[in-house]
Write an enzyme that holds these catalytic residues in place. Structure first.
Site, PDB file in Angstrom:
ATOM      1  N   SER A  84      51.663  40.506  41.223  1.00 42.89           N
ATOM      2  CA  SER A  84      52.116  41.141  39.995  1.00 42.89           C
ATOM      3  C   SER A  84      53.498  41.767  40.203  1.00 42.89           C
ATOM      4  O   SER A  84      54.449  41.050  40.505  1.00 42.89           O
ATOM      5  CB  SER A  84      51.069  42.159  39.531  1.00 42.89           C
ATOM      6  OG  SER A  84      51.248  42.507  38.184  1.00 42.89           O
ATOM      7  N   HIS A 233      43.446  38.877  36.585  1.00 45.08           N
ATOM      8  CA  HIS A 233      44.736  39.250  37.154  1.00 45.08           C
ATOM      9  C   HIS A 233      44.609  39.780  38.578  1.00 45.08           C
ATOM     10  O   HIS A 233      45.454  39.514  39.428  1.00 45.08           O
ATOM     11  CB  HIS A 233      45.404  40.294  36.261  1.00 45.08           C
ATOM     12  CG  HIS A 233      46.781  40.674  36.684  1.00 45.08           C
ATOM     13  ND1 HIS A 233      47.782  39.740  36.896  1.00 45.08           N
ATOM     14  CD2 HIS A 233      47.339  41.890  36.954  1.00 45.08           C
ATOM     15  CE1 HIS A 233      48.896  40.359  37.268  1.00 45.08           C
ATOM     16  NE2 HIS A 233      48.645  41.658  37.311  1.00 45.08           N
TER      17      HIS A 233
END
Length: 252
Positions: A84, A233
């Site tokens: 990320s 995620h």
């Protein structure tokens, strides 16, 4: 800035960068497996974990932090991985210092611009009155008014610490709140890393989409992509065995 990091294992160096609101601790379970084959550097990026706080918070600064770390450790060339926000830092470092990166792994983030989408999390974190709470449960109860998923609350509250004066945030919450748009910024046009690059995407995540592949190829022409099934995620927390398997396959 001298970043806090944890070094473990033996073998070729592999640096791992966490995502927004995270810390080096997020990668401990992965590190326990990979340290058999690699010297791991689990890094707290600025304004996170046990690294220093600063009013300056952007990818240029985070790249400079990483460069200072690898130079101080005498690492001429290494494997680099980021998740990320850490993936954005890793991408930016690779395009600016391609001679230092042997192979690059980017976990669930593309080089494109991402609109601000952390408003609820930031509102929840800022709602916690640190001078009033008596326990971590008090903090969790306040955060639950904004975030229903207990797993996300537990992840965020890992950054809540305690000193002699009471509860404190390890993250630099005021600066992150003020400058949250920095985390979504894209790579610049024309920036390119031609070394081997693996993108790991959560199969249930929308952070990397088919429409991103052309942009990924533009910046990372030697890329490959693997979608991790049954993972969102936070793929390294949800499917650690699959992530470890892909890391080992790609680096070997």
């Amino acid at each position: 800035m001298q970043l806090n990091f944890k070094k473990t294992g033996s073998g070729s160096p592999l640096i791992i960068l966490h995502g927004l609101f995270g810390s080096a601790d997020n990668w401990f379970s992965i590190a326990k497996e990979l340290e058999k084959d690699y010297t791991l550097y689990l890094v707290d990026q600025r304004n996170h974990g046990d690294s220093p706080h600063s009013d300056v918070w952007n990818y240029d600064a985070m790249v400079e932090d990483l460069l200072e770390l690898v130079d101080s450790e005498g690492l001429r060339k290494f494997y680099l991985m980021g998740h990320s926000m850490g993936g954005k830092t890793a991408m930016k470092f690779a395009v600016e210092h391609p001679d230092r990166v042997e192979k690059l792994i980017v976990a669930d983030i593309a080089p494109r611009y991402y609109p601000i989408h952390h408003q609820t999390i930031l509102a929840g974190l800022n709602s916690i009155k640190l001078d009033q709470i008596k326990s971590r449960k008090d903090a969790d109860d306040q955060l639950a008014q904004y975030i229903s998923e207990i797993g996300i609350r537990q992840f965020l509250l890992k950054s809540l610490s305690r000193d002699s004066n009471g509860f404190v945030w390890k993250i630099n919450l005021p600066v992150i709140t003020e400058k949250i748009e920095e985390v979504g910024k894209s790579l610049n046009e024309g920036e390119k890393f031609e070394g081997p690059t693996l993108f790991l995407a959560g199969g249930n995540s929308n952070y990397i989409q088919q429409s991103d592949l052309e942009d990924i190829h533009e910046h990372f022409p030697a890329y490959e992509i693997e979608f991790v099934s049954n993972a969102g995620h936070w793929l390294h927390a949800e499917q650690p065995a699959a992530v470890i398997q892909e890391i080992r396959r790609f680096l070997k």
